[in-house]
Design an enzyme around this catalytic site. Sequence first.
Site, short mmCIF file in Angstrom:
data_model
loop_
_atom_site.label_atom_id
_atom_site.label_comp_id
_atom_site.label_asym_id
_atom_site.label_seq_id
_atom_site.Cartn_x
_atom_site.Cartn_y
_atom_site.Cartn_z
N ASP A 67 0.82 -1.21 0.00
CA ASP A 67 0.00 0.00 0.00
C ASP A 67 0.86 1.26 0.00
O ASP A 67 2.08 1.22 0.16
CB ASP A 67 -0.96 0.00 1.20
CG ASP A 67 -0.27 -0.31 2.52
OD1 ASP A 67 0.97 -0.29 2.57
OD2 ASP A 67 -0.98 -0.56 3.52
N ASN A 135 -7.53 -2.77 14.50
CA ASN A 135 -8.92 -3.04 14.11
C ASN A 135 -9.01 -4.21 13.13
O ASN A 135 -10.05 -4.45 12.54
CB ASN A 135 -9.56 -1.78 13.50
CG ASN A 135 -8.86 -1.32 12.22
OD1 ASN A 135 -7.93 -1.96 11.73
ND2 ASN A 135 -9.30 -0.19 11.67
N HIS A 137 -7.32 -4.49 10.30
CA HIS A 137 -7.11 -4.18 8.89
C HIS A 137 -5.83 -4.84 8.37
O HIS A 137 -4.91 -5.14 9.12
CB HIS A 137 -7.13 -2.66 8.61
CG HIS A 137 -5.93 -1.91 9.08
ND1 HIS A 137 -5.93 -0.55 9.28
CD2 HIS A 137 -4.66 -2.31 9.38
CE1 HIS A 137 -4.74 -0.17 9.68
NE2 HIS A 137 -3.94 -1.21 9.74
N GLU A 142 -9.87 -1.75 5.25
CA GLU A 142 -10.42 -1.36 6.55
C GLU A 142 -11.72 -2.12 6.84
O GLU A 142 -12.34 -2.65 5.92
CB GLU A 142 -10.72 0.14 6.53
CG GLU A 142 -9.49 1.02 6.35
CD GLU A 142 -8.64 1.14 7.62
OE1 GLU A 142 -8.87 0.40 8.59
OE2 GLU A 142 -7.74 2.00 7.64
P1 PGA Z 1 2.21 -1.25 12.63
O1 PGA Z 1 1.05 -1.22 11.57
O2 PGA Z 1 3.18 -2.30 12.13
O3 PGA Z 1 2.81 0.11 12.61
O4 PGA Z 1 1.62 -1.64 13.92
C1 PGA Z 1 0.53 -2.42 11.12
C2 PGA Z 1 -0.68 -2.16 10.29
O5 PGA Z 1 -1.42 -1.19 10.58
O6 PGA Z 1 -0.91 -2.90 9.33
#
Ligand code: PGA
Length: 240
Positions: A67, A135, A137, A142
């Site tokens: 992404d 959450n 995702h 999302e």
């Molecule tokens: P993080 O993000 O590795 O910074 O916890 C992971 C994500 O949101 O996919």
Amino acid sequence: MKFIVCENYDEMSTKAAEMYKNLINSKPDCVLGLATGDTPKGTYKKLVEYYNAGEIDFSGITTFNLDEYYPMKKDNPQSYNWFMNENLFSLVNFKKENINIPDGSTDNPEEFCENYDKKIESYGIDLMLLGIGKNGHIGFNEPDDQLITGTHVTQLTESTIDANSRFFSADEQIPTSAISMGMVSIIKNSRSILLIANGKGKHDAIESLKDNKINPQIPATLLKVHPDVTIICDKEAYFG
Ligand code: PGA
């Protein structure tokens, strides 16, 4: 789904990097799916160490990143392009032309997404690295009532904007949209998936992967339909 529970972040990162090292050494022209965020930083650091010790060669590897914010210029230090250069690409011997990251500066995101999916499909991903949001995702897929299948432009949720605000200074604008591989792009085109997670904050999301329920409000649960998913997490993420 296979769980590997580690003592701490460092052990999680080492185990994930070892999986990549073994794959790269057995298939020097393999295709890697890569993710950004705090979670994979340790994995990339280990890969750089293996490279510096002469244990891995990235010259034949192709990569696809999950992404990128939209709109976002590549040379913005908040961009995922920048993150990948800082944490991996500029530190080892990837060939520039073999690196693929969603283009946050495209004028035609719909066309870009369609072409990105076609390219992923034509290459296939040998091992897709994923983090997971609090959450649930995956990338910027999302929580939602419906499933958006392919690479797409998406609005970020408040929870994700909040979580990402830690990377931005007070006067910087936090992007509210992104380009993300879709859940079906990931599931259909990845031979194997490796999800990494650490810390108590990820416990609820990891807990939702332990049963057989699928719920688009927790996008990571969709990964249960894939036949080869390994989850490497630390004790805090696994046990809470
Ligand atoms: P993080 O993000 O590795 O910074 O916890 C992971 C994500 O949101 O996919």
